[in-house]
Design a protein around this motif. Structure first.
Motif, PDB file in Angstrom:
ATOM      1  N   LEU A   1      34.571  33.479  48.303  1.00 24.83           N
ATOM      2  CA  LEU A   1      36.144  33.150  47.698  1.00 24.83           C
ATOM      3  C   LEU A   1      35.654  32.744  46.389  1.00 24.83           C
ATOM      4  CD1 LEU A   1      38.993  32.041  47.981  1.00 24.83           C
ATOM      5  CD2 LEU A   1      38.612  29.783  47.924  1.00 24.83           C
ATOM      6  N   GLY A   2      35.889  32.668  45.479  1.00 25.21           N
ATOM      7  CA  GLY A   2      35.834  32.944  44.281  1.00 25.21           C
ATOM      8  C   GLY A   2      35.436  32.887  43.330  1.00 25.21           C
ATOM      9  N   THR A   3      34.333  34.284  43.836  1.00 29.31           N
ATOM     10  CA  THR A   3      32.938  35.010  42.705  1.00 29.31           C
ATOM     11  C   THR A   3      33.560  35.846  42.094  1.00 29.31           C
ATOM     12  OG1 THR A   3      31.317  34.704  44.912  1.00 29.31           O
ATOM     13  CG2 THR A   3      31.467  36.525  43.061  1.00 29.31           C
ATOM     14  N   PRO A   4      33.376  36.310  40.663  1.00 31.30           N
ATOM     15  CA  PRO A   4      33.820  37.422  39.237  1.00 31.30           C
ATOM     16  C   PRO A   4      34.099  38.088  40.166  1.00 31.30           C
ATOM     17  CG  PRO A   4      32.626  35.273  39.109  1.00 31.30           C
ATOM     18  CD  PRO A   4      32.214  35.360  40.155  1.00 31.30           C
ATOM     19  N   PHE A   5      34.715  38.857  39.286  1.00 29.08           N
ATOM     20  CA  PHE A   5      35.035  40.488  39.706  1.00 29.08           C
ATOM     21  C   PHE A   5      33.925  41.281  38.520  1.00 29.08           C
ATOM     22  CE2 PHE A   5      36.550  44.585  38.345  1.00 29.08           C
ATOM     23  CZ  PHE A   5      36.465  45.337  39.196  1.00 29.08           C
ATOM     24  N   LYS A   6      33.382  42.213  38.550  1.00 33.85           N
ATOM     25  CA  LYS A   6      32.815  42.776  37.799  1.00 33.85           C
ATOM     26  C   LYS A   6      33.137  44.299  38.861  1.00 33.85           C
ATOM     27  CE  LYS A   6      29.324  44.369  34.120  1.00 33.85           C
ATOM     28  NZ  LYS A   6      27.863  43.998  34.590  1.00 33.85           N
ATOM     29  N   LEU A   7      33.224  45.626  37.325  1.00 33.47           N
ATOM     30  CA  LEU A   7      33.116  46.459  38.226  1.00 33.47           C
ATOM     31  C   LEU A   7      31.640  47.560  38.017  1.00 33.47           C
ATOM     32  CD1 LEU A   7      35.354  48.919  39.242  1.00 33.47           C
ATOM     33  CD2 LEU A   7      34.901  49.547  36.512  1.00 33.47           C
ATOM     34  N   LYS A   8      31.274  47.563  39.365  1.00 22.68           N
ATOM     35  CA  LYS A   8      30.130  48.873  39.738  1.00 22.68           C
ATOM     36  C   LYS A   8      29.751  47.061  40.882  1.00 22.68           C
ATOM     37  CE  LYS A   8      31.398  53.060  38.434  1.00 22.68           C
ATOM     38  NZ  LYS A   8      32.359  53.489  39.445  1.00 22.68           N
TER      39      LYS A   8
ATOM     40  N   ASP B   1      26.347  37.434  42.596  1.00 18.67           N
ATOM     41  CA  ASP B   1      27.430  36.499  41.423  1.00 18.67           C
ATOM     42  C   ASP B   1      28.459  37.269  41.167  1.00 18.67           C
ATOM     43  OD1 ASP B   1      25.470  34.278  42.361  1.00 18.67           O
ATOM     44  OD2 ASP B   1      24.526  34.818  40.408  1.00 18.67           O
ATOM     45  N   LEU B   2      27.996  38.682  40.866  1.00 19.32           N
ATOM     46  CA  LEU B   2      29.529  39.512  40.325  1.00 19.32           C
ATOM     47  C   LEU B   2      29.904  40.659  42.118  1.00 19.32           C
ATOM     48  CD1 LEU B   2      27.728  39.599  37.144  1.00 19.32           C
ATOM     49  CD2 LEU B   2      30.266  38.796  37.946  1.00 19.32           C
ATOM     50  N   PHE B   3      30.714  40.737  42.082  1.00 19.97           N
ATOM     51  CA  PHE B   3      31.444  41.535  43.449  1.00 19.97           C
ATOM     52  C   PHE B   3      32.320  42.338  41.898  1.00 19.97           C
ATOM     53  CE2 PHE B   3      31.363  38.447  46.482  1.00 19.97           C
ATOM     54  CZ  PHE B   3      29.596  38.664  46.729  1.00 19.97           C
TER      55      PHE B   3
ATOM     56  N   GLY C   1      31.809  46.053  46.599  1.00 24.11           N
ATOM     57  CA  GLY C   1      30.150  45.208  46.636  1.00 24.11           C
ATOM     58  C   GLY C   1      31.155  43.692  47.763  1.00 24.11           C
ATOM     59  N   LEU C   2      31.979  43.457  47.064  1.00 22.32           N
ATOM     60  CA  LEU C   2      32.818  42.062  48.582  1.00 22.32           C
ATOM     61  C   LEU C   2      32.318  42.831  50.131  1.00 22.32           C
ATOM     62  CD1 LEU C   2      33.691  40.021  48.934  1.00 22.32           C
ATOM     63  CD2 LEU C   2      36.220  40.879  48.887  1.00 22.32           C
TER      64      LEU C   2
ATOM     65  N   TYR D   1      44.790  39.662  52.273  1.00 26.44           N
ATOM     66  CA  TYR D   1      43.957  40.603  52.364  1.00 26.44           C
ATOM     67  C   TYR D   1      43.042  40.421  51.368  1.00 26.44           C
ATOM     68  CZ  TYR D   1      46.479  43.872  54.420  1.00 26.44           C
ATOM     69  OH  TYR D   1      46.861  44.966  55.450  1.00 26.44           O
ATOM     70  N   TRP D   2      41.268  39.815  51.581  1.00 24.82           N
ATOM     71  CA  TRP D   2      40.483  39.245  51.466  1.00 24.82           C
ATOM     72  C   TRP D   2      40.212  40.399  50.234  1.00 24.82           C
ATOM     73  CZ3 TRP D   2      39.142  34.509  50.323  1.00 24.82           C
ATOM     74  CH2 TRP D   2      40.012  33.914  51.164  1.00 24.82           C
ATOM     75  N   SER D   3      40.490  40.166  48.832  1.00 23.24           N
ATOM     76  CA  SER D   3      40.294  41.309  47.792  1.00 23.24           C
ATOM     77  C   SER D   3      38.828  40.595  46.730  1.00 23.24           C
ATOM     78  CB  SER D   3      40.982  41.706  47.370  1.00 23.24           C
ATOM     79  OG  SER D   3      41.278  43.112  46.271  1.00 23.24           O
ATOM     80  N   ALA D   4      38.668  41.486  46.137  1.00 25.31           N
ATOM     81  CA  ALA D   4      37.454  41.717  44.786  1.00 25.31           C
ATOM     82  C   ALA D   4      39.254  41.697  43.433  1.00 25.31           C
ATOM     83  CB  ALA D   4      36.223  41.890  44.326  1.00 25.31           C
ATOM     84  N   GLU D   5      39.281  40.844  42.921  1.00 23.12           N
ATOM     85  CA  GLU D   5      40.236  41.097  41.963  1.00 23.12           C
ATOM     86  C   GLU D   5      39.838  41.506  40.195  1.00 23.12           C
ATOM     87  OE1 GLU D   5      43.946  42.109  42.535  1.00 23.12           O
ATOM     88  OE2 GLU D   5      42.559  42.079  44.622  1.00 23.12           O
ATOM     89  N   ARG D   6      40.069  42.274  39.377  1.00 25.82           N
ATOM     90  CA  ARG D   6      39.415  42.323  37.917  1.00 25.82           C
ATOM     91  C   ARG D   6      39.823  40.479  37.455  1.00 25.82           C
ATOM     92  NH1 ARG D   6      38.639  47.428  35.592  1.00 25.82           N
ATOM     93  NH2 ARG D   6      39.220  48.380  37.182  1.00 25.82           N
ATOM     94  N   THR D   7      41.556  40.327  38.063  1.00 24.19           N
ATOM     95  CA  THR D   7      42.232  38.613  37.231  1.00 24.19           C
ATOM     96  C   THR D   7      41.075  37.574  37.931  1.00 24.19           C
ATOM     97  OG1 THR D   7      43.844  38.858  38.315  1.00 24.19           O
ATOM     98  CG2 THR D   7      43.495  40.007  35.767  1.00 24.19           C
ATOM     99  N   VAL D   8      41.213  37.313  39.585  1.00 24.47           N
ATOM    100  CA  VAL D   8      40.772  36.051  39.576  1.00 24.47           C
ATOM    101  C   VAL D   8      39.230  36.249  40.696  1.00 24.47           C
ATOM    102  CG1 VAL D   8      43.375  35.356  39.778  1.00 24.47           C
ATOM    103  CG2 VAL D   8      42.326  36.272  42.116  1.00 24.47           C
ATOM    104  N   GLY D   9      39.213  37.467  40.531  1.00 26.70           N
ATOM    105  CA  GLY D   9      38.062  37.020  41.546  1.00 26.70           C
ATOM    106  C   GLY D   9      37.826  37.586  42.740  1.00 26.70           C
ATOM    107  N   VAL D  10      36.429  37.257  43.873  1.00 18.86           N
ATOM    108  CA  VAL D  10      37.177  37.798  45.279  1.00 18.86           C
ATOM    109  C   VAL D  10      38.676  35.919  45.703  1.00 18.86           C
ATOM    110  CG1 VAL D  10      36.368  36.539  47.516  1.00 18.86           C
ATOM    111  CG2 VAL D  10      35.176  38.318  45.686  1.00 18.86           C
ATOM    112  N   ALA D  11      39.757  36.943  46.090  1.00 23.71           N
ATOM    113  CA  ALA D  11      40.793  36.323  46.877  1.00 23.71           C
ATOM    114  C   ALA D  11      41.528  36.681  47.685  1.00 23.71           C
ATOM    115  CB  ALA D  11      41.565  35.727  45.712  1.00 23.71           C
ATOM    116  N   GLN D  12      42.105  36.196  48.464  1.00 20.82           N
ATOM    117  CA  GLN D  12      42.967  36.623  49.166  1.00 20.82           C
ATOM    118  C   GLN D  12      44.234  36.544  48.368  1.00 20.82           C
ATOM    119  OE1 GLN D  12      44.323  34.106  52.137  1.00 20.82           O
ATOM    120  NE2 GLN D  12      42.462  33.605  53.380  1.00 20.82           N
ATOM    121  N   VAL D  13      45.170  38.341  49.333  1.00 25.52           N
ATOM    122  CA  VAL D  13      46.346  38.932  48.424  1.00 25.52           C
ATOM    123  C   VAL D  13      46.875  39.661  49.406  1.00 25.52           C
ATOM    124  CG1 VAL D  13      44.975  39.200  46.268  1.00 25.52           C
ATOM    125  CG2 VAL D  13      44.948  41.178  48.023  1.00 25.52           C
TER     126      VAL D  13
END
Length: 123
Positions: A11-18, A23-25, A29-30, A93-105
C-alpha cells in the motif's frame, strides 16, 4: 495467503512505468512482487512474462473472487492500453496507479477484459 493479501503489504508504494523494484512498481511489478512473496517466482526483477503466464488459468470474469487477477482496458491511457489488477474483497482491486501508487480501486466492470486464477487455486 491470497495474492490480494500480499498486495496489501505494498500500500502506498509509488508508481513508475516498467518498474519492478521494491520501492517503485507498475501494475505488472506489483503482480510479480506478490507472486514472489507467495514463493511462486524466485526473483521479481527477473520474472519472465511467459513464466508468470503459466502460473494462471483463465476463468470467466463473472467468477472472479479475492486473489484473482484481471486485465483491464485503460482507454484514458490509449486505445491499446491494458492494466493488471488483483481482486480483493467487495468489488475492489489492488492496483499500481500512476497518481497514487499502490492502492485499492473500484474499476468500472465494463473495462474488465479477462480474468485469471492461480493454477494451484483452480480446484
Amino acid at each position: 495467503m491470497r495474492l490480494d493479501e500480499y498486495a496489501s503489504e505494498f500500500l502506498g508504494t509509488p508508481f513508475k512505468l516498467k518498474a519492478r523494484g521494491r520501492d517503485l512498481f507498475d501494475c505488472y511489478g506489483l503482480l510479480i512482487h506478490c507472486l514472489a512473496k507467495a514463493g511462486l517466482v524466485a526473483s521479481p526483477e527477473d520474472a519472465d512474462i511467459e513464466v508468470v503466464r503459466h502460473l494462471f488459468s483463465p476463468i470467466p470474469v463473472a467468477a472472479v473472487r479475492p486473489g484473482d487477477v484481471v486485465i483491464l482496458k485503460r482507454p484514458e491511457l490509449g486505445s491499446d492500453s491494458t492494466h493488471v489488477a488483483i481482486r480483493t474483497t467487495g468489488s475492489r482491486y489492488w492496483s499500481a496507479e500512476r497518481t497514487v501508487g499502490v492502492a485499492q480501486v473500484k474499476p468500472d466492470p465494463k473495462f474488465i477484459q479477462s480474468a485469471y486464477r492461480l493454477r494451484e487455486a483452480t480446484s
